[in-house]
Design an enzyme around this catalytic site. Structure first.
Site, PDB file in Angstrom:
ATOM      1  N   TYR A  92       0.823  -0.898   0.064  1.00  0.00           N
ATOM      2  CA  TYR A  92       0.052  -0.282   0.420  1.00  0.00           C
ATOM      3  C   TYR A  92       0.616   1.572  -0.148  1.00  0.00           C
ATOM      4  CZ  TYR A  92       0.899   0.857   4.883  1.00  0.00           C
ATOM      5  OH  TYR A  92       1.003   1.242   5.791  1.00  0.00           O
ATOM      6  N   CYS A  93       0.178   2.492  -0.134  1.00  0.00           N
ATOM      7  CA  CYS A  93       0.835   3.802  -0.234  1.00  0.00           C
ATOM      8  C   CYS A  93      -0.159   4.955   0.033  1.00  0.00           C
ATOM      9  CB  CYS A  93       1.788   3.751  -1.993  1.00  0.00           C
ATOM     10  SG  CYS A  93       0.273   4.050  -3.117  1.00  0.00           S
ATOM     11  N   TRP A  94       0.718   5.593   0.172  1.00  0.00           N
ATOM     12  CA  TRP A  94      -0.728   6.921   0.502  1.00  0.00           C
ATOM     13  C   TRP A  94      -2.304   6.679  -0.199  1.00  0.00           C
ATOM     14  CZ3 TRP A  94      -2.226   9.850   3.672  1.00  0.00           C
ATOM     15  CH2 TRP A  94      -3.561  11.158   3.984  1.00  0.00           C
ATOM     16  N   GLY A  97      -2.521   3.522  -4.845  1.00  0.00           N
ATOM     17  CA  GLY A  97      -2.019   4.839  -6.690  1.00  0.00           C
ATOM     18  C   GLY A  97      -0.901   3.414  -7.236  1.00  0.00           C
ATOM     19  N   TYR A 121      -3.054   3.949   2.714  1.00  0.00           N
ATOM     20  CA  TYR A 121      -3.516   4.503   4.220  1.00  0.00           C
ATOM     21  C   TYR A 121      -4.516   5.741   3.876  1.00  0.00           C
ATOM     22  CZ  TYR A 121      -2.492   6.512   8.690  1.00  0.00           C
ATOM     23  OH  TYR A 121      -2.693   7.021   9.998  1.00  0.00           O
TER      24      TYR A 121
END
Length: 347
Positions: A92-94, A97, A121
């Site tokens: 996962y990232c922000w 994306g 997140y």
């Protein structure tokens, strides 16, 4: 490449969250138990962002590729270690994306599992903030009492016996006072507090009530949600009592004896006292505190702070709660625990 929603992720076991954001983002807030395998360093992320804003997206993407290309074998080796431990990474990232998609694609090409968390997140934080108020058990059993009466120790013993406990000081990594971070390191920020609160509330599902210590709205660096504060305000109140000499001994055992020989201890106490003295009116008390600090008479500091600062503030704070307060004698922690257990049997 497989994608998971937050709900799907929370129902699965044996997953390891891999946060591919930069270290500074990870430290500001991450999912509990996640590991950080960053696609970019903090400096690289800043450079890419500047190019994106000042030039264009195409040039920013090319710079990102230049940064990432040499790292791919190292990142895949880290991911493979997770897989070799019979665990499955979920990236996962922000926002779920480009960064998490890139790392998942690298893993997929290398024959490694490549799951992604939809929404990243940001989606997780939105999810937990919406659900925390709905997860609170109906009734709070609230432990009140002045500093040093043993509330936290009582909670820990009740939790060890299987009672539903919400340990806010543990979640905040702070003991809830000016001295609350001593020996604890830096208290948790709001994002970390909320994530850990969500995790602990999951463990209290199906409980009719929860045991909790009365705390200020702010605990260290974090603020309690309004719904939790209201539940505590209208809870079933236990007044934990202990003599002054017993309280002093407990405070010294927790805050002083383990740390007093550390090189940072005296300066930390001095800094904490400087904050407290701003709120104290009596000059003679301030003078006595400074003299005691110079002589390292921490027992005198504790007694003066209890009598002149903490007890008056505690008595004032009690006005915020409603209903009867049931007295509990905590001169002996074991006796107090037994008394509370007897009450909970009929709760």
């Amino acid at each position: 490449m497989h994608e998971l929603t937050i709900d799907e992720f929370l129902t699965k076991n044996n997953l390891i969250l891999v946060d591919v954001r930069s270290p500074v983002e990870f430290n500001e807030g991450s999912l509990p138990n996640a590991v950080n395998i960053p696609l970019f360093t903090d400096a690289e992320r800043k450079i890419i962002g500047t190019i994106y804003k000042q030039e264009d997206e195409r040039k920013a993407k090319w710079k990102a590729m230049e940064f990432v290309s040499p790292k791919i074998p190292i990142m895949l080796s880290e991911i493979k270690k997770i897989v070799d431990e019979q665990k499955e990474p979920i990236f996962y990232c922000w926002r779920g994306g480009m960064r998490s998609k890139a790392v998942a694609t690298f893993a997929d090409y290398a024959g490694l599992p490549s799951k992604r968390l939809i929404g990243g997140y940001r989606a997780y934080r939105k999810y937990i903030l919406e659900r925390i108020p709905k997860m609170l058990p109906n009734k709070a059993v609230v432990l009140h009492g002045g500093t040093g009466v043993g509330k936290t120790e009582i909670l820990h013993r009740l939790e060890a016996k299987g009672y539903p406990v919400l340990d806010l000081e543990k979640i905040a990594n702070h003991r809830g006072s000016v001295f609350g971070a001593i020996g604890q390191g830096q208290g948790n920020n709001q994002k970390t507090f909320d994530a850990l609160l969500f995790e602990q509330l999951k463990s209290l599902e199906n409980s009719r009530y929860f045991l909790v210590e009365a705390e200020s709205k702010r605990i260290g660096r974090a603020i309690q949600p309004d719904e939790l504060l209201l539940r505590i305000k209208n809870g079933f109140h236990l007044q934990i009592n202990a003599p002054l000499n017993v309280r002093k001994e407990r405070i010294l055992s927790e805050y002083t004896i383990p740390f007093k020989h550390e090189p940072w201890y005296k300066s930390n106490i001095k800094e904490a006292l400087s904050h407290i003295e701003k709120r104290m009116k009596r000059k003679e008390v301030k003078s006595l505190l400074q003299q005691s600090l110079e002589l390292e008479r921490y027992d005198q500091i504790v007694e003066q702070l209890l009598l002149e600062y903490y007890d008056p503030r505690y008595q004032y704070a009690q006005r915020n709660y409603e209903g009867e307060f049931v007295p509990i004698n905590a001169e002996s922690i074991e006796y107090a625990v037994n008394e509370i257990e007897a009450i909970l049997k009929n709760f």
